[in-house]
Write a protein that holds these residues in place. Structure first.
Motif, PDB file in Angstrom:
ATOM      1  N   ARG A 285      34.592  40.382  48.553  1.00 12.65           N
ATOM      2  CA  ARG A 285      33.545  39.367  48.601  1.00 12.65           C
ATOM      3  C   ARG A 285      34.096  37.954  48.448  1.00 12.65           C
ATOM      4  O   ARG A 285      33.525  37.002  48.967  1.00 12.65           O
ATOM      5  CB  ARG A 285      32.501  39.649  47.523  1.00 12.65           C
ATOM      6  CG  ARG A 285      31.662  40.896  47.809  1.00 12.65           C
ATOM      7  CD  ARG A 285      30.636  41.166  46.727  1.00 12.65           C
ATOM      8  NE  ARG A 285      29.801  42.312  47.051  1.00 12.65           N
ATOM      9  CZ  ARG A 285      28.797  42.740  46.304  1.00 12.65           C
ATOM     10  NH1 ARG A 285      28.507  42.111  45.165  1.00 12.65           N
ATOM     11  NH2 ARG A 285      28.077  43.784  46.666  1.00 12.65           N
TER      12      ARG A 285
ATOM     13  N   LYS B 238      33.169  45.535  47.839  1.00 21.68           N
ATOM     14  CA  LYS B 238      32.941  44.579  46.747  1.00 21.68           C
ATOM     15  C   LYS B 238      34.195  43.762  46.453  1.00 21.68           C
ATOM     16  O   LYS B 238      34.114  42.578  46.096  1.00 21.68           O
ATOM     17  CB  LYS B 238      32.510  45.313  45.476  1.00 21.68           C
ATOM     18  CG  LYS B 238      31.129  45.919  45.521  1.00 21.68           C
ATOM     19  CD  LYS B 238      30.833  46.641  44.196  1.00 21.68           C
ATOM     20  CE  LYS B 238      29.523  47.363  44.228  1.00 21.68           C
ATOM     21  NZ  LYS B 238      29.257  48.095  42.969  1.00 21.68           N
TER      22      LYS B 238
ATOM     23  N   ASP C   8      28.741  39.432  50.068  1.00 20.90           N
ATOM     24  CA  ASP C   8      27.960  39.347  48.840  1.00 20.90           C
ATOM     25  C   ASP C   8      26.499  39.728  49.070  1.00 20.90           C
ATOM     26  O   ASP C   8      25.783  40.056  48.122  1.00 20.90           O
ATOM     27  CB  ASP C   8      28.048  37.934  48.261  1.00 20.90           C
ATOM     28  CG  ASP C   8      27.500  37.847  46.849  1.00 20.90           C
ATOM     29  OD1 ASP C   8      27.871  38.691  46.013  1.00 20.90           O
ATOM     30  OD2 ASP C   8      26.697  36.943  46.581  1.00 20.90           O
TER      31      ASP C   8
END
Length: 339
Positions: free
Chosen positions: A246, A243, A253
């Protein structure tokens, strides 16, 4: 690979028609693969609810995918596209071999991300090394010893189960495995902790139905290969780490935000766990088409089969709701049944 016909698909069709009032279409991948590249097929499926079923192949052995136009590589490419594009589809359920394929392809997506981040250098390379280092150390353990060492091995995601299951079995809530000793103790503990953090956030449809059934949730189980618990624990940990990247690698994503193991099976006599990963839920940050839940579900068990483990065409029609499996499948595919 070709399975044993399309019997399970007729059962799914029956559940959709009687439980949700929906029509369905069966798409034999071994036939379609020779006509449509994975990208074209994934695009054609957009906007639809998906039920991906099983077959006779072993995920960890590409030679068992015997149809010339549908090798394992084709299915890997297709499943990775589906897993990356949750927001483009309605509800989705991966059953039996497709449950195992989903697990393997989650690991393949982690590999893809690590490879691209490493090539970027800088912050991306540092993160890639962190994920790769833990993944290379993690061992897959069975009763008779070590099955795989590291996420690059073929049997990291799936392997033979110690006990073949072929019966109507009760689903139990997943319980975290015991603390591990040995060279990967710290790595395993980190993955277990990450999974516990995800598990306490919310319950999905399968967990809720397990809680709601006063006499237990009993589903047809029919398999000798299982998803390794270590692979899902690692995938969840890795997606949590990814995460943070991203912003530098936009396609990340599209990846799941978390993966939670939600059900296991146990021996009736000793209550020992037989299949750790009987089901897992793949969570995303964005909802699916038409407000569908932000999750895909996978089932090693067969919610579409009745207790006799037979094709619905060979049986007198049963009223919808008699079987736990049919009610569960309808619930998973009902976009109006929110989590």
């Amino acid at each position: 690979a070709r399975g044993g016909g399309a019997g399970g698909s007729h059962n799914v069709e029956h559940v959709l028609a009687t439980g949700l009032g929906l029509s369905s279409a069966c798409i034999p991948l071994w036939e379609v693969a020779g006509q449509m590249p994975p990208e074209d097929l994934a695009r054609a499926l957009e906007g639809r609810a998906l039920v991906l079923e099983g077959g006779g192949a072993n995920v960890y052995d590409p030679t068992t995918y015997t149809h010339p136009t549908c090798p394992r590589s084709y299915l890997f490419d297709l499943y990775k596209l589906l897993l990356r594009r949750r927001s483009r589809f309605g509800p989705g359920v991966f059953i039996c071999l497709s449950h195992q394929m989903a697990a393997a392809c989650l690991i393949e997506l982690v590999k893809d991300a690590v490879k691209e981040l490493r090539a970027m250098g800088g912050r991306g390379a540092v993160l890639a090394e962190e994920i790769g280092l833990l993944g290379r150390k993690l061992r897959v353990m069975k009763a008779d010893g070590v099955v795989a060492v590291g996420y690059q091995e073929e049997k990291f995601a799936t392997a033979h189960n110690e006990i073949v299951e072929s019966a109507l079995l009760q689903l139990h809530p997943f319980e975290p495995p015991a603390r591990r000793t040995g060279p990967d103790a710290n790595e395993f503990a980190a993955c277990v902790e990450a999974h516990a953090t995800v598990a306490c956030k919310h319950d999905g449809k399968i967990e809720k139905m397990i809680d709601e059934e006063s006499d237990g949730l009993h589903i047809a189980m029919f398999h000798s290969i299982e998803v390794n618990v270590e692979s899902i624990l690692f995938a969840n940990w890795a997606f949590g780490k990814l995460k943070s990247a991203r912003s530098i690698l936009p396609w990340l994503d599209e990846l799941p935000s978390a993966v939670e193991i939600v059900a296991s099976t146990r021996r009736r006599d000793t209550h020992e766990v037989v299949t750790d990963v009987a089901s897992f839920r793949i969570d995303y940050d964005r909802a699916g088409v038409g407000g569908a839940n932000r999750s895909f579900y996978t089932c090693q068990f067969h919610p579409e089969l009745c207790g006799e483990l037979r094709d619905a065409r060979a049986l007198a029609p049963k009223p919808y709701g008699v079987e736990d499996g049919s009610r569960l499948l309808a619930r998973l595919l009902n976009s109006k049944d929110s989590e």
